[in-house]
Design a protein around this motif. Structure first.
Motif, PDB file in Angstrom:
ATOM      1  N   LEU A  93       0.817  -1.205   0.000  1.00  0.00           N
ATOM      2  CA  LEU A  93       0.000   0.000   0.000  1.00  0.00           C
ATOM      3  C   LEU A  93       0.856   1.262   0.000  1.00  0.00           C
ATOM      4  CD1 LEU A  93      -3.100  -0.156  -0.059  1.00  0.00           C
ATOM      5  CD2 LEU A  93      -2.047  -2.252   0.765  1.00  0.00           C
ATOM      6  N   LEU A  94       2.032   1.197   0.617  1.00  0.00           N
ATOM      7  CA  LEU A  94       2.935   2.348   0.615  1.00  0.00           C
ATOM      8  C   LEU A  94       3.451   2.634  -0.798  1.00  0.00           C
ATOM      9  CD1 LEU A  94       4.982   1.815   3.899  1.00  0.00           C
ATOM     10  CD2 LEU A  94       3.379   3.668   3.382  1.00  0.00           C
ATOM     11  N   VAL A  95       3.719   1.599  -1.556  1.00  0.00           N
ATOM     12  CA  VAL A  95       4.158   1.776  -2.941  1.00  0.00           C
ATOM     13  C   VAL A  95       3.036   2.402  -3.766  1.00  0.00           C
ATOM     14  CG1 VAL A  95       4.807   0.551  -5.056  1.00  0.00           C
ATOM     15  CG2 VAL A  95       5.868  -0.070  -2.870  1.00  0.00           C
ATOM     16  N   LEU A  96       1.810   1.917  -3.579  1.00  0.00           N
ATOM     17  CA  LEU A  96       0.673   2.447  -4.329  1.00  0.00           C
ATOM     18  C   LEU A  96       0.410   3.907  -3.994  1.00  0.00           C
ATOM     19  CD1 LEU A  96      -1.712   2.006  -6.223  1.00  0.00           C
ATOM     20  CD2 LEU A  96      -3.034   1.171  -4.264  1.00  0.00           C
ATOM     21  N   SER A  97       0.495   4.274  -2.722  1.00  0.00           N
ATOM     22  CA  SER A  97       0.223   5.659  -2.328  1.00  0.00           C
ATOM     23  C   SER A  97       1.236   6.609  -2.949  1.00  0.00           C
ATOM     24  CB  SER A  97       0.236   5.795  -0.800  1.00  0.00           C
ATOM     25  OG  SER A  97       1.534   5.628  -0.271  1.00  0.00           O
ATOM     26  N   LEU A  98       2.489   6.180  -3.017  1.00  0.00           N
ATOM     27  CA  LEU A  98       3.530   7.020  -3.607  1.00  0.00           C
ATOM     28  C   LEU A  98       3.286   7.231  -5.098  1.00  0.00           C
ATOM     29  CD1 LEU A  98       6.159   8.523  -2.991  1.00  0.00           C
ATOM     30  CD2 LEU A  98       7.405   6.422  -3.490  1.00  0.00           C
ATOM     31  N   LEU A  99       2.876   6.191  -5.787  1.00  0.00           N
ATOM     32  CA  LEU A  99       2.584   6.302  -7.219  1.00  0.00           C
ATOM     33  C   LEU A  99       1.407   7.242  -7.478  1.00  0.00           C
ATOM     34  CD1 LEU A  99       2.987   2.612  -8.464  1.00  0.00           C
ATOM     35  CD2 LEU A  99       4.351   4.584  -9.189  1.00  0.00           C
ATOM     36  N   MET A 100       0.357   7.114  -6.682  1.00  0.00           N
ATOM     37  CA  MET A 100      -0.821   7.958  -6.874  1.00  0.00           C
ATOM     38  C   MET A 100      -0.503   9.422  -6.598  1.00  0.00           C
ATOM     39  SD  MET A 100      -3.956   5.699  -5.290  1.00  0.00           S
ATOM     40  CE  MET A 100      -5.126   6.973  -5.726  1.00  0.00           C
ATOM     41  N   MET A 101       0.185   9.673  -5.511  1.00  0.00           N
ATOM     42  CA  MET A 101       0.509  11.052  -5.152  1.00  0.00           C
ATOM     43  C   MET A 101       1.420  11.696  -6.196  1.00  0.00           C
ATOM     44  SD  MET A 101       0.365  13.618  -3.022  1.00  0.00           S
ATOM     45  CE  MET A 101      -0.004  13.169  -1.340  1.00  0.00           C
ATOM     46  N   GLY A 102       2.476  10.984  -6.567  1.00  0.00           N
ATOM     47  CA  GLY A 102       3.421  11.532  -7.542  1.00  0.00           C
ATOM     48  C   GLY A 102       2.793  11.779  -8.898  1.00  0.00           C
ATOM     49  N   GLY A 103       1.934  10.855  -9.332  1.00  0.00           N
ATOM     50  CA  GLY A 103       1.275  11.014 -10.619  1.00  0.00           C
ATOM     51  C   GLY A 103       0.365  12.224 -10.646  1.00  0.00           C
ATOM     52  N   ALA A 104      -0.399  12.443  -9.569  1.00  0.00           N
ATOM     53  CA  ALA A 104      -1.304  13.590  -9.507  1.00  0.00           C
ATOM     54  C   ALA A 104      -0.532  14.903  -9.499  1.00  0.00           C
ATOM     55  CB  ALA A 104      -2.192  13.486  -8.263  1.00  0.00           C
ATOM     56  N   THR A 105       0.555  14.947  -8.753  1.00  0.00           N
ATOM     57  CA  THR A 105       1.344  16.182  -8.670  1.00  0.00           C
ATOM     58  C   THR A 105       2.006  16.497 -10.009  1.00  0.00           C
ATOM     59  OG1 THR A 105       1.768  15.689  -6.345  1.00  0.00           O
ATOM     60  CG2 THR A 105       3.166  17.353  -7.381  1.00  0.00           C
ATOM     61  N   PHE A 106       2.558  15.487 -10.664  1.00  0.00           N
ATOM     62  CA  PHE A 106       3.175  15.683 -11.972  1.00  0.00           C
ATOM     63  C   PHE A 106       2.138  16.222 -12.971  1.00  0.00           C
ATOM     64  CE2 PHE A 106       4.615  14.281 -16.165  1.00  0.00           C
ATOM     65  CZ  PHE A 106       5.941  14.718 -16.153  1.00  0.00           C
ATOM     66  N   ALA A 107       0.919  15.683 -12.907  1.00  0.00           N
ATOM     67  CA  ALA A 107      -0.138  16.131 -13.817  1.00  0.00           C
ATOM     68  C   ALA A 107      -0.518  17.589 -13.560  1.00  0.00           C
ATOM     69  CB  ALA A 107      -1.363  15.233 -13.675  1.00  0.00           C
ATOM     70  N   GLY A 138      -3.634   7.305   3.015  1.00  0.00           N
ATOM     71  CA  GLY A 138      -3.095   5.975   3.299  1.00  0.00           C
ATOM     72  C   GLY A 138      -1.611   5.961   3.578  1.00  0.00           C
ATOM     73  N   GLU A 139      -0.932   7.055   3.254  1.00  0.00           N
ATOM     74  CA  GLU A 139       0.530   7.097   3.400  1.00  0.00           C
ATOM     75  C   GLU A 139       0.964   7.150   4.856  1.00  0.00           C
ATOM     76  OE1 GLU A 139       4.647   7.722   3.200  1.00  0.00           O
ATOM     77  OE2 GLU A 139       3.286   6.908   1.704  1.00  0.00           O
ATOM     78  N   TRP A 140       0.380   8.076   5.627  1.00  0.00           N
ATOM     79  CA  TRP A 140       0.896   8.319   6.965  1.00  0.00           C
ATOM     80  C   TRP A 140       0.837   7.062   7.827  1.00  0.00           C
ATOM     81  CZ3 TRP A 140      -0.948   8.076  11.958  1.00  0.00           C
ATOM     82  CH2 TRP A 140      -0.124   8.658  12.953  1.00  0.00           C
ATOM     83  N   GLY A 141      -0.350   6.411   7.849  1.00  0.00           N
ATOM     84  CA  GLY A 141      -0.484   5.226   8.691  1.00  0.00           C
ATOM     85  C   GLY A 141       0.505   4.141   8.332  1.00  0.00           C
ATOM     86  N   ALA A 382      -5.137   3.783  12.993  1.00  0.00           N
ATOM     87  CA  ALA A 382      -4.236   4.934  12.934  1.00  0.00           C
ATOM     88  C   ALA A 382      -4.602   5.858  11.784  1.00  0.00           C
ATOM     89  CB  ALA A 382      -2.793   4.458  12.795  1.00  0.00           C
ATOM     90  N   SER A 383      -4.922   5.281  10.624  1.00  0.00           N
ATOM     91  CA  SER A 383      -5.244   6.097   9.450  1.00  0.00           C
ATOM     92  C   SER A 383      -6.565   6.837   9.626  1.00  0.00           C
ATOM     93  CB  SER A 383      -5.308   5.213   8.196  1.00  0.00           C
ATOM     94  OG  SER A 383      -4.048   4.652   7.906  1.00  0.00           O
ATOM     95  N   VAL A 384      -7.595   6.128  10.087  1.00  0.00           N
ATOM     96  CA  VAL A 384      -8.908   6.762  10.246  1.00  0.00           C
ATOM     97  C   VAL A 384      -8.845   7.875  11.292  1.00  0.00           C
ATOM     98  CG1 VAL A 384     -11.269   6.404  11.050  1.00  0.00           C
ATOM     99  CG2 VAL A 384     -10.240   4.784   9.455  1.00  0.00           C
ATOM    100  N   GLY A 385      -8.240   7.585  12.446  1.00  0.00           N
ATOM    101  CA  GLY A 385      -8.157   8.590  13.502  1.00  0.00           C
ATOM    102  C   GLY A 385      -7.389   9.818  13.069  1.00  0.00           C
ATOM    103  N   SER A 386      -6.232   9.610  12.465  1.00  0.00           N
ATOM    104  CA  SER A 386      -5.399  10.742  12.062  1.00  0.00           C
ATOM    105  C   SER A 386      -6.026  11.530  10.921  1.00  0.00           C
ATOM    106  CB  SER A 386      -4.005  10.249  11.668  1.00  0.00           C
ATOM    107  OG  SER A 386      -4.069   9.392  10.541  1.00  0.00           O
ATOM    108  N   GLN A 387      -6.664  10.839   9.981  1.00  0.00           N
ATOM    109  CA  GLN A 387      -7.211  11.536   8.822  1.00  0.00           C
ATOM    110  C   GLN A 387      -8.551  12.206   9.106  1.00  0.00           C
ATOM    111  OE1 GLN A 387      -5.099  12.130   6.671  1.00  0.00           O
ATOM    112  NE2 GLN A 387      -3.666  10.564   7.377  1.00  0.00           N
ATOM    113  N   LEU A 388      -9.341  11.678  10.032  1.00  0.00           N
ATOM    114  CA  LEU A 388     -10.535  12.407  10.455  1.00  0.00           C
ATOM    115  C   LEU A 388     -10.137  13.727  11.122  1.00  0.00           C
ATOM    116  CD1 LEU A 388     -12.885   9.608  11.873  1.00  0.00           C
ATOM    117  CD2 LEU A 388     -13.223  10.984   9.808  1.00  0.00           C
ATOM    118  N   ALA A 389      -9.038  13.679  11.862  1.00  0.00           N
ATOM    119  CA  ALA A 389      -8.532  14.916  12.462  1.00  0.00           C
ATOM    120  C   ALA A 389      -8.125  15.915  11.392  1.00  0.00           C
ATOM    121  CB  ALA A 389      -7.339  14.602  13.373  1.00  0.00           C
ATOM    122  N   SER A 390      -7.618  15.409  10.272  1.00  0.00           N
ATOM    123  CA  SER A 390      -7.171  16.310   9.215  1.00  0.00           C
ATOM    124  C   SER A 390      -8.327  17.100   8.609  1.00  0.00           C
ATOM    125  CB  SER A 390      -6.448  15.519   8.119  1.00  0.00           C
ATOM    126  OG  SER A 390      -7.352  14.764   7.329  1.00  0.00           O
TER     127      SER A 390
END
Length: 463
Positions: A93-107, A138-141, A382-390
């Motif tokens: 999942l960490l590999v997938l999150s990096l690909l998604m984030m990088g692709g969106a930013t490049f676009a 999904g990255e932070w958790g 960890a992901s749900v708690g931290s991201q709801l706070a976001s």
């Protein structure tokens, strides 16, 4: 097929904890570079290129609304990534999150502006921002868990704080690139094409991050929990979806994670992202003043976060977090007064002090939240708690601050808002349990629900 491991759960693997930490840090740095780059661009560029025909503050408010939309996608990303991270592993999942984030930013670096295609430009920008938020959810958790679960109990606060350094490192990198371009280009050139360079640079950073991240091993704690779950499934036991189990059995921990992150999240975006708006729009100073102040302060922030994490290994997660929360509640009323001096040196010192206090909340946070949840639901919790706070904190912070500034023309209401957020975190920390020293391989939710609150945490201390 389940990956094999020769290390005991909770102990560093043969590859070494330092390698795991390095891979997580580089990956989180790239992801936060992408995410913060948008925040800086929203304050400096997007308000005119994608939201024209408005006065400066209204244009900035619209730009920050798309900024906030990225936060709205983060809990969804946290639930999806958390579910599969608890099912198939942290690494994939960490590999997938990096690909998604990088692709969106490049676009984003290739997007036509409002002047070229009209309303389609902000719509496309918003869609890409949603993808960014989903990926970061999904990255932070995953990043903090793979470190927390590789390291031992004694120094978890220190090791798990290193992925947290990806925040100032990413902000440092994004701000440095923007500051460099702003200093060597004219305003017209920067607005015409120069702003695209940092976004396109993301493509190179993602390749480097993937190369390092793919080389790490899966968490031994997860592998042990996965083997246990497979054995139970073979015996006919039915397992609930991790997200459902989190809300059914660990809702108190989710609320605790939200409270721990609340003041930290708001303070960071006020001290960094909103500062760019305040300095350039309210004080009418050059953008380089704010950019360079954040640049210097982020470097100090990067160095001190692991020190706060290490201190939490010695005296506990709660006392260190409380230092930051109480300190920030007080500092809120000094921060803007010092920025109002319009002195670059004083502004830099003010931002640095703010980020030092933020680091006290942020450094122990990865270990603190990781230790709240059991392995089989840890990624989800960890992901749900931290991201709801976001959503309730970080997403709204720049919007609320800009609106308060627009309505009152003063920084005092913003200081009150920042103080109140820090007080909420301080109250949360006083109420919840200390987690320092918990053995992550020991479950606290296998007991019947009525007994779970009686389950002790290993090596617990209280303030």
């Amino acid at each position: 097929m389940t990956e094999t491991t020769t290390a005991k759960p909770g102990e560093p693997r043969s590859g070494g904890i330092a390698r795991i930490v390095g891979a997580s840090l580089i990956g989180t740095t790239v992801e936060w570079y992408d995410f913060f780059l948008y925040g800086s661009a929203a304050a400096l560029v997007f308000n005119t290129l994608f939201f024209p025909n408005s006065d400066p503050l209204v244009g900035t408010l619209l730009a920050f609304m798309t900024y906030a939309i990225g936060f709205l996608a983060r809990p969804i990303g946290g639930m999806v990534f958390g579910h599969y991270g608890d099912k198939i592993g942290r690494k994939k999942l960490l590999v997938l999150s990096l690909l998604m984030m990088g692709g969106a930013t490049f676009a984003m670096g290739l997007l036509p502006t409002y002047g070229t295609i009209g309303v389609g430009a902000p719509i496309l920008l918003t869609v890409l921002r949603l993808i960014q938020g989903f990926a970061l959810g999904g990255e932070w958790g995953g990043a903090v868990l793979i470190v927390s679960e590789h390291g031992g109990d004694k120094h978890r606060g220190f090791w798990a704080s290193w992925p947290q350094c990806g925040v100032p490192a990413g902000n440092l990198l994004a701000t440095a690139v923007l500051a460099l371009l702003a200093s060597v280009q004219s305003e017209a050139a920067f607005l015409s094409w120069g702003w695209r360079i940092p976004f396109l640079l993301s493509g190179v950073l993602v390749v480097v991050g993937l190369w390092i991240r793919i080389s790490v091993t899966e968490s031994p704690v997860f592998l042990a929990a996965q083997a246990k779950a497979e054995a139970e499934a073979a015996e006919g036991a039915k397992a609930e979806a991790p997200v459902i189990e989190v809300f059914r059995r660990s809702w108190r921990e989710v609320l605790g994670a939200i409270g721990v992150r609340f003041g930290e999240n708001i303070s960071y975006y006020i001290v960094t992202s909103f500062l760019l708006v305040y300095v350039t729009t309210h004080l009418e100073l050059p953008k380089s003043t704010a950019l360079n102040a954040v640049l210097i302060a982020s470097a100090v922030h990067f160095v001190t976060i692991p020190l706060w994490g290490a201190l939490s290994d010695r005296i506990g997660r709660r006392p260190v977090t409380l230092i930051g929360a109480v300190g920030m509640a007080v500092w809120a009323f000094f921060f803007f007064s010092l920025v109002d001096t319009e002195s670059f040196t004083v502004i830099t010192l003010s931002v640095t002090a703010g980020l030092l206090l933020h680091g006290a909340m942020y450094g122990p946070q990865a270990a603190f939240i990781s230790e709240m949840f059991d392995t089989k639901v840890r990624y989800s919790g960890a992901s749900v708690g931290s991201q709801l706070a976001s959503i309730v904190a970080g997403a709204l912070a720049p919007l609320i601050a800009v609106e308060l500034l627009r309505r009152y023309g003063s920084s005092t209401p913003i200081a009150v808002y920042l103080c109140a957020a820090a007080v909420i975190t301080a109250i949360t920390v006083v109420v919840i349990k200390e987690t320092r020293g918990r053995d992550l391989t020991v479950s606290t939710t296998d007991a019947p629900p009525e007994q779970q609150q009686e389950t002790p945490v290993a090596s617990t201390n209280r303030v």
